[in-house]
Scaffold this motif. Structure first.
Motif, mmCIF file in Angstrom:
data_model
loop_
_atom_site.group_PDB
_atom_site.id
_atom_site.type_symbol
_atom_site.label_atom_id
_atom_site.label_comp_id
_atom_site.label_asym_id
_atom_site.label_seq_id
_atom_site.Cartn_x
_atom_site.Cartn_y
_atom_site.Cartn_z
ATOM 1 N N ALA A 47 14.614 -75.698 26.769
ATOM 2 C CA ALA A 47 14.363 -74.748 27.861
ATOM 3 C C ALA A 47 14.580 -73.338 27.335
ATOM 4 O O ALA A 47 15.718 -72.908 27.138
ATOM 5 N N SER A 48 13.495 -72.639 27.087
ATOM 6 C CA SER A 48 13.571 -71.280 26.561
ATOM 7 C C SER A 48 13.262 -70.289 27.668
ATOM 8 O O SER A 48 12.169 -70.296 28.238
ATOM 9 N N HIS A 49 14.243 -69.465 27.967
ATOM 10 C CA HIS A 49 14.108 -68.407 28.973
ATOM 11 C C HIS A 49 13.675 -68.977 30.321
ATOM 12 O O HIS A 49 12.728 -68.509 30.947
ATOM 13 N N VAL A 50 14.434 -69.993 30.741
ATOM 14 C CA VAL A 50 14.224 -70.635 32.034
ATOM 15 C C VAL A 50 15.475 -70.508 32.904
ATOM 16 O O VAL A 50 15.389 -70.197 34.091
ATOM 17 N N LEU A 51 16.639 -70.735 32.315
ATOM 18 C CA LEU A 51 17.899 -70.794 33.069
ATOM 19 C C LEU A 51 18.188 -69.519 33.849
ATOM 20 O O LEU A 51 18.733 -69.570 34.955
ATOM 21 N N GLU A 52 17.810 -68.381 33.321
ATOM 22 C CA GLU A 52 18.063 -67.114 34.017
ATOM 23 C C GLU A 52 17.185 -66.942 35.262
ATOM 24 O O GLU A 52 17.430 -66.068 36.080
ATOM 25 N N VAL A 78 18.835 -74.656 24.543
ATOM 26 C CA VAL A 78 18.726 -73.682 25.624
ATOM 27 C C VAL A 78 18.725 -72.274 25.047
ATOM 28 O O VAL A 78 19.541 -71.925 24.199
ATOM 29 N N SER A 79 17.772 -71.485 25.512
ATOM 30 C CA SER A 79 17.642 -70.094 25.079
ATOM 31 C C SER A 79 17.578 -69.216 26.324
ATOM 32 O O SER A 79 16.857 -69.536 27.279
ATOM 33 N N VAL A 80 18.343 -68.147 26.301
ATOM 34 C CA VAL A 80 18.357 -67.176 27.406
ATOM 35 C C VAL A 80 18.404 -65.774 26.801
ATOM 36 O O VAL A 80 18.831 -65.596 25.663
ATOM 37 N N PRO A 81 17.987 -64.768 27.566
ATOM 38 C CA PRO A 81 18.201 -63.405 27.065
ATOM 39 C C PRO A 81 19.698 -63.186 26.882
ATOM 40 O O PRO A 81 20.485 -63.535 27.759
ATOM 41 N N ASP A 82 20.092 -62.650 25.725
ATOM 42 C CA ASP A 82 21.508 -62.442 25.421
ATOM 43 C C ASP A 82 21.940 -61.093 26.000
ATOM 44 O O ASP A 82 21.586 -60.039 25.479
ATOM 45 N N LEU A 83 22.694 -61.151 27.079
ATOM 46 C CA LEU A 83 23.093 -59.928 27.777
ATOM 47 C C LEU A 83 23.916 -59.005 26.890
ATOM 48 O O LEU A 83 23.780 -57.778 26.984
ATOM 49 N N ASP A 84 24.734 -59.546 26.017
ATOM 50 C CA ASP A 84 25.521 -58.710 25.114
ATOM 51 C C ASP A 84 24.619 -57.868 24.212
ATOM 52 O O ASP A 84 24.811 -56.659 24.060
ATOM 53 N N ILE A 85 23.621 -58.506 23.617
ATOM 54 C CA ILE A 85 22.688 -57.790 22.737
ATOM 55 C C ILE A 85 21.883 -56.767 23.532
ATOM 56 O O ILE A 85 21.720 -55.618 23.118
ATOM 57 N N LEU A 147 11.402 -74.591 16.674
ATOM 58 C CA LEU A 147 10.668 -75.641 17.381
ATOM 59 C C LEU A 147 9.374 -75.126 18.000
ATOM 60 O O LEU A 147 8.331 -75.752 17.875
ATOM 61 N N PHE A 148 9.458 -74.019 18.705
ATOM 62 C CA PHE A 148 8.313 -73.445 19.394
ATOM 63 C C PHE A 148 8.242 -71.954 19.083
ATOM 64 O O PHE A 148 9.279 -71.307 18.939
ATOM 65 N N LYS A 149 7.046 -71.434 19.002
ATOM 66 C CA LYS A 149 6.859 -69.989 18.826
ATOM 67 C C LYS A 149 6.866 -69.365 20.219
ATOM 68 O O LYS A 149 5.846 -69.296 20.890
ATOM 69 N N ASP A 150 8.050 -68.951 20.661
ATOM 70 C CA ASP A 150 8.184 -68.419 22.009
ATOM 71 C C ASP A 150 9.275 -67.355 22.034
ATOM 72 O O ASP A 150 9.711 -66.869 20.992
ATOM 73 N N THR A 151 9.753 -67.028 23.208
ATOM 74 C CA THR A 151 10.718 -65.950 23.378
ATOM 75 C C THR A 151 12.042 -66.220 22.683
ATOM 76 O O THR A 151 12.771 -65.290 22.370
ATOM 77 N N SER A 152 12.348 -67.481 22.411
ATOM 78 C CA SER A 152 13.604 -67.786 21.710
ATOM 79 C C SER A 152 13.632 -67.164 20.316
ATOM 80 O O SER A 152 14.700 -66.977 19.738
#
Length: 169
Positions: A47-52, A78-85, A147-152
């Motif tokens: 799940a890339s950029h879904v949880l948020e 799981v990939s999410v935008p990293d708020l710290d970065i 795995l996938f060429k996406d936002t992750s």
């Protein structure tokens, strides 16, 4: 089975679950309701950029659903935008107005359709805590999944913007 939640592209060995229909979507559904899948039936979930995109108060239940359908020793990528970065990028002394605007959209969502809004900001501390409380036994932080060429794998202004974790059942 391997399940790509929120995906839009075909990849051998993976089935796609998306909230919206699409050419390569195998299942229509929502990360918050995986009732169409049996307990212990999926080897890997991505799940890339879904949880948020789900409300913070629904996150625990969504993660419990993922945990339920994963097989023993299954992996949750799981990939999410990293708020710290993103916060560091936003307040950087050389950040232009355009950079700040782009970062703001990464934090709050692109808002191009009714699903493209972010309800919560994730960092390692928050997400690993949720995953641990759900029952995941081991959590690894990785730069990329390959795995996938996406936002992750997205780099903006010289930095990866995603927090990428592999959680093991």
């Amino acid at each position: 089975m391997k399940l790509h939640i929120g995906g839009e592209t075909k990849k051998e060995g993976w089935k796609v679950l998306n909230i919206q229909p699409g050419l390569f979507v195998d299942y229509i559904g929502d990360i918050r309701d995986l009732s169409q899948f049996d307990d212990n039936s999926i080897e890997e979930i991505y799940a890339s950029h879904v949880l948020e995109h789900i409300e913070q108060n629904q996150t625990s239940e969504a993660l419990k659903g993922i945990f339920r359908v994963l097989k023993k020793n299954g992996k949750f990528y799981v990939s999410v935008p990293d708020l710290d970065i993103l916060c560091r990028m936003f307040i950087h002394k050389e950040a232009t107005s355009k950079i700040k605007f782009d970062v703001m959209r990464m934090i709050f969502g692109g808002q191009i359709d009714k699903y493209d809004f972010h309800y919560f900001g994730w960092n390692f501390e928050f997400l690993s805590d949720y995953l641990t409380k759900t029952g995941f036994s081991k959590i690894e932080k990785v730069e990329t999944f390959n795995l996938f060429k996406d936002t992750s794998e997205l780099k903006c202004y010289g930095s990866y913007i995603s927090l990428n974790l592999i959680a093991y059942k």
